[in-house]
Design a protein around this motif. Structure first.
Motif, PDB file in Angstrom:
ATOM      1  N   VAL A   2       0.537  -0.723  -0.114  1.00  0.00           N
ATOM      2  CA  VAL A   2       0.093   0.270  -0.236  1.00  0.00           C
ATOM      3  C   VAL A   2       0.647   1.519  -0.072  1.00  0.00           C
ATOM      4  CG1 VAL A   2      -1.950   1.611   0.910  1.00  0.00           C
ATOM      5  CG2 VAL A   2      -2.276  -0.814   1.309  1.00  0.00           C
ATOM      6  N   ASN A   4       1.234   5.100   1.272  1.00  0.00           N
ATOM      7  CA  ASN A   4       0.450   6.020   1.516  1.00  0.00           C
ATOM      8  C   ASN A   4       0.740   7.071   1.699  1.00  0.00           C
ATOM      9  OD1 ASN A   4      -0.662   3.303   3.456  1.00  0.00           O
ATOM     10  ND2 ASN A   4       0.885   4.185   4.201  1.00  0.00           N
ATOM     11  N   ASN A  24      -5.500   9.860  -1.313  1.00  0.00           N
ATOM     12  CA  ASN A  24      -4.180   9.017  -1.396  1.00  0.00           C
ATOM     13  C   ASN A  24      -4.705   8.396  -3.105  1.00  0.00           C
ATOM     14  OD1 ASN A  24      -6.445   7.072  -1.658  1.00  0.00           O
ATOM     15  ND2 ASN A  24      -6.326   6.532   0.179  1.00  0.00           N
ATOM     16  N   THR A  26      -6.454   6.306  -3.648  1.00  0.00           N
ATOM     17  CA  THR A  26      -7.691   5.623  -4.316  1.00  0.00           C
ATOM     18  C   THR A  26      -9.380   6.336  -3.912  1.00  0.00           C
ATOM     19  OG1 THR A  26      -7.710   4.008  -2.185  1.00  0.00           O
ATOM     20  CG2 THR A  26      -6.761   3.356  -4.529  1.00  0.00           C
ATOM     21  N   GLU A  27      -9.198   6.896  -2.830  1.00  0.00           N
ATOM     22  CA  GLU A  27      -9.811   7.716  -2.795  1.00  0.00           C
ATOM     23  C   GLU A  27      -9.643   9.185  -2.153  1.00  0.00           C
ATOM     24  OE1 GLU A  27     -10.107   4.550  -0.945  1.00  0.00           O
ATOM     25  OE2 GLU A  27      -8.200   5.382  -0.019  1.00  0.00           O
ATOM     26  N   PRO A 110     -13.230   7.007   8.886  1.00  0.00           N
ATOM     27  CA  PRO A 110     -11.663   5.823   8.327  1.00  0.00           C
ATOM     28  C   PRO A 110     -12.684   6.291   6.603  1.00  0.00           C
ATOM     29  CG  PRO A 110     -13.061   4.208   9.176  1.00  0.00           C
ATOM     30  CD  PRO A 110     -13.359   5.681  10.465  1.00  0.00           C
ATOM     31  N   GLY A 112     -11.952   4.576   3.685  1.00  0.00           N
ATOM     32  CA  GLY A 112     -11.331   4.099   2.392  1.00  0.00           C
ATOM     33  C   GLY A 112     -10.107   4.202   3.531  1.00  0.00           C
ATOM     34  N   ASN A 113      -8.769   4.136   3.548  1.00  0.00           N
ATOM     35  CA  ASN A 113      -7.376   3.874   4.054  1.00  0.00           C
ATOM     36  C   ASN A 113      -7.595   5.380   4.228  1.00  0.00           C
ATOM     37  OD1 ASN A 113      -6.347   1.062   3.637  1.00  0.00           O
ATOM     38  ND2 ASN A 113      -6.282   1.700   0.775  1.00  0.00           N
ATOM     39  N   CYS A 135      -2.741   8.841   6.085  1.00  0.00           N
ATOM     40  CA  CYS A 135      -2.818   7.981   5.270  1.00  0.00           C
ATOM     41  C   CYS A 135      -1.638   6.909   5.687  1.00  0.00           C
ATOM     42  CB  CYS A 135      -2.540   7.863   3.412  1.00  0.00           C
ATOM     43  SG  CYS A 135      -2.932   6.244   2.794  1.00  0.00           S
ATOM     44  N   GLY A 136      -1.890   5.928   6.319  1.00  0.00           N
ATOM     45  CA  GLY A 136      -0.091   5.366   7.339  1.00  0.00           C
ATOM     46  C   GLY A 136       0.242   6.204   8.224  1.00  0.00           C
ATOM     47  N   GLU A 258       5.115   9.677   1.210  1.00  0.00           N
ATOM     48  CA  GLU A 258       5.153   8.305   2.794  1.00  0.00           C
ATOM     49  C   GLU A 258       6.210   8.504   3.431  1.00  0.00           C
ATOM     50  OE1 GLU A 258       3.871   3.902   4.776  1.00  0.00           O
ATOM     51  OE2 GLU A 258       4.484   4.447   2.400  1.00  0.00           O
TER      52      GLU A 258
END
Length: 266
Positions: A2, A4, A24, A26-27, A110, A112-113, A135-136, A258
């Motif tokens: 993943v 981040n 991120n 994806t969302e 939350p 998604g991530n 995210c992370g 990240e």
């Protein structure tokens, strides 16, 4: 594995409308919806961003420059709206009931991530909140419409790799402006807006070593100057990229990477 990284932009920042995009891979979410639906779509299209990726809108407070496009945008894309009870009560527009989601202080949500956490701020609104989005191990803060830098703000500021930070006015410009006295007091009175110097002091005192980007946000049209505040911060940037968020157009999309994992061998 993943990723981040976070991708962020200011679609607009100022008393004529505020909207911040954080995503991120994806969302995505929007913090505030102070542009019209059409203008939000237009600016995202210019940046190559898709509304289909946006999964929710988070509202900081009920002032019109933060919610002007909310009802149309949320209804058109069936986006849940996270909003405190006090902000909802103060909202002059009718948000579609099935899209309303409760927002509670210090409660992580939350999407998604992405993980979004709101916390109270000092501003002259019903129940105003700032946000941190993670995210992370990567964190971005949205810190605007703030009368003063309270302990909670400084705590969250220290955790951020990038921030949208209010630098609303220059003290001398506000003092000499044609604004009536009551309005000057409202702006600088502790529950209005953060001055350039107050924002700079927060940055100099509490900037973490891993911070990479600062978006100077919510600049006053009459009592500030983009070049002035950029130079003020850039003198103390120490490797941080300083971006002035415009009240007329979107910024480019910036990627907040990240943090690298440091492995110690013994």
């Amino acid at each position: 594995m993943v990723c981040n990284n976070l991708h962020i932009t200011s679609l607009n920042s100022g008393s004529n409308g505020n909207c911040y995009y954080i995503a991120n891979d994806t969302e995505a979410i929007l913090v505030d919806a102070g542009l019209s639906c059409r203008e939000t779509e237009k600016r995202m299209l210019r940046l190559g961003l898709s509304m289909s990726k946006v999964k929710a809108i988070f509202i900081s407070h009920e002032h019109t420059d933060h919610i002007k496009g909310l009802c149309t945008l949320s209804a058109k894309y069936n986006l849940p709206v996270y909003i405190t009870h006090g902000t909802l009560k103060g909202c002059p527009f009718n948000i579609r009931e099935d899209l309303i989601r409760p927002l509670y202080s210090h409660t992580a949500i939350p999407i998604g991530n992405l993980v979004i956490t709101g916390f109270p701020k000092l501003h002259d609104a019903s129940e105003p909140h700032s946000f941190v989005i993670s995210c992370g191990s990567t964190t971005v803060g949205v810190f605007t419409d703030i009368g003063a830098a309270c302990e909670e703000l400084t705590h969250h500021f220290k955790q951020c790799h990038a921030v949208f930070l209010e630098a609303n006015y220059d003290d001398e410009m506000l003092s000499k402006s044609a604004y009536p006295y009551f309005l000057k007091r409202r702006i600088s009175g502790g529950k209005g807006h953060l001055s350039n110097q107050q924002a700079l002091e927060l940055f100099k005192t509490h900037k973490p070593s891993f911070m990479t980007h600062v978006f100077l946000s919510h600049l006053s049209k009459d009592n500030n100057c983009p070049e002035l505040v950029y130079e003020l911060f850039n003198q103390h940037a120490d490797g941080v990229e300083i971006i002035v968020a415009s009240r007329h157009e979107e910024t480019p999309v910036y990627t907040i990477f990240e943090p690298a994992l440091i492995v110690h061998s013994f």
